[in-house]
Scaffold this active site. Structure first.
Site, PDB file in Angstrom:
ATOM      1  N   GLY A 117      69.776 -57.942 -21.487  1.00 55.44           N
ATOM      2  CA  GLY A 117      71.118 -58.278 -21.004  1.00 55.44           C
ATOM      3  C   GLY A 117      71.604 -59.573 -21.612  1.00 55.44           C
ATOM      4  O   GLY A 117      71.076 -60.019 -22.634  1.00 55.44           O
ATOM      5  N   ASN A 118      72.632 -60.154 -21.029  1.00 54.86           N
ATOM      6  CA  ASN A 118      73.137 -61.447 -21.501  1.00 54.86           C
ATOM      7  C   ASN A 118      73.764 -62.202 -20.343  1.00 54.86           C
ATOM      8  O   ASN A 118      73.863 -61.675 -19.237  1.00 54.86           O
ATOM      9  CB  ASN A 118      74.129 -61.249 -22.662  1.00 54.86           C
ATOM     10  CG  ASN A 118      75.354 -60.463 -22.240  1.00 54.86           C
ATOM     11  OD1 ASN A 118      76.172 -60.957 -21.461  1.00 54.86           O
ATOM     12  ND2 ASN A 118      75.474 -59.242 -22.722  1.00 54.86           N
ATOM     13  N   HIS A 119      74.175 -63.433 -20.604  1.00 57.66           N
ATOM     14  CA  HIS A 119      74.616 -64.328 -19.523  1.00 57.66           C
ATOM     15  C   HIS A 119      76.087 -64.200 -19.130  1.00 57.66           C
ATOM     16  O   HIS A 119      76.590 -65.042 -18.407  1.00 57.66           O
ATOM     17  CB  HIS A 119      74.340 -65.782 -19.904  1.00 57.66           C
ATOM     18  CG  HIS A 119      72.885 -66.123 -19.911  1.00 57.66           C
ATOM     19  ND1 HIS A 119      72.106 -66.050 -18.789  1.00 57.66           N
ATOM     20  CD2 HIS A 119      72.063 -66.514 -20.910  1.00 57.66           C
ATOM     21  CE1 HIS A 119      70.864 -66.396 -19.085  1.00 57.66           C
ATOM     22  NE2 HIS A 119      70.813 -66.676 -20.381  1.00 57.66           N
TER      23      HIS A 119
END
Ligand code: CTP
Ligand code: CA
Length: 225
Positions: free
Chosen positions: A33-35
């Site tokens: 995923g990512n932030h």
């Protein structure tokens, strides 16, 4: 813009907004995923609704509440986001792709939790569909298509390249230069590049204010069509 026209300048228009990250499953308990918090996209969806548009918000996993009177479609993976955006694209006058889509996804998803064994471990990844590029290919003249870019070097050149490659009306470049801008923050500093190559830089502002700036540009684009 003509202020006598209406205080709901996007009344009768349909808008489609993507927001948040995507999660690409590795096994039943893990993902890539990512932030992205989704805040920017949610702020844009809320603002478009306030301006009179009928809004569909395609959202990756976020901790945010739906803006009121917005039709929210929840997705997890890049593939699911692609399918949802593709499904609603034709009927939309305005499309804003503010999601942080994973560029790569695991080739295979393990059925069971992967056990640790060897010292070294790697996962084979394949490219996801470029959602925005795919929408850009289908775009009609009366549709306004907006993308985002986050760059760490040669910001303007890279963003301009994406604008052209993905057939956008304008691209919003998120500046990394400023502390307090971007992921997880409530503020953003943006630069917008349009099809004519005009570059406009905005001050550091709250994401709600940034959403208003972006919506003003969308109103201008829509008034042309
Ligand atoms: N985007 C998309 N589908 C993808 C990847 C990106 O629709 N699979 C969209 C993003 O939502 C954003 C725009 O494309 O609006 C630019 O995303 P960005 O990550 O900056 O560019 P990429 O084309 O993915 O190139 P790179 O990550 O190599 O800079
Ligand atoms: Ca990318």
């Amino acid at each position: 813009t003509n202020h006598f026209e209406s205080n709901l300048p996007l009344k009768g228009k349909r808008a489609l907004v993507s927001a948040g990250p995507t999660y690409e499953a590795i096994d039943p308990v893990r993902f890539i995923g990512n932030h992205s918090s989704g805040k920017m996209g949610y702020a844009i969806a809320k603002q478009l609704q306030a301006l009179g548009a009928e809004v569909t918000l395609v959202s990756g996993p976020t901790a945010l509440n739906s803006p009121s009177q917005v039709n929210r479609v929840d997705v997890v993976s890049a593939q699911q986001m692609f399918e949802a955006m593709d499904k609603h694209f034709q009927e939309s006058d305005i499309v804003v792709m503010s999601a942080a889509v994973a560029d790569y996804t695991p080739v295979e998803v393990a059925d069971q939790k992967i056990k640790k064994k060897a010292e070294d471990f790697s996962i084979d990844l394949k490219k996801t569909t470029d959602i925005l590029a795919s929408l850009g290919k289908q775009k009609r003249d009366n549709q306004t298509l907006v993308g985002f870019a986050l760059e760490t070097n040669n910001e303007l050149a890279h963003a301009k390249d994406k604008l052209e490659r993905k057939n956008l009306d304008f691209i919003v470049l998120n500046s990394m230069q400023d502390k307090g801008a971007g992921f997880a923050h409530n503020t953003n500093k943006i630069t917008v590049i349009n099809r004519s190559g005009e570059v406009t830089s905005y001050e550091l502002k709250s994401k709600d204010e940034v959403a208003k700036d972006i919506c003003n540009l969308i109103i201008q684009e829509q008034s042309k069509s």
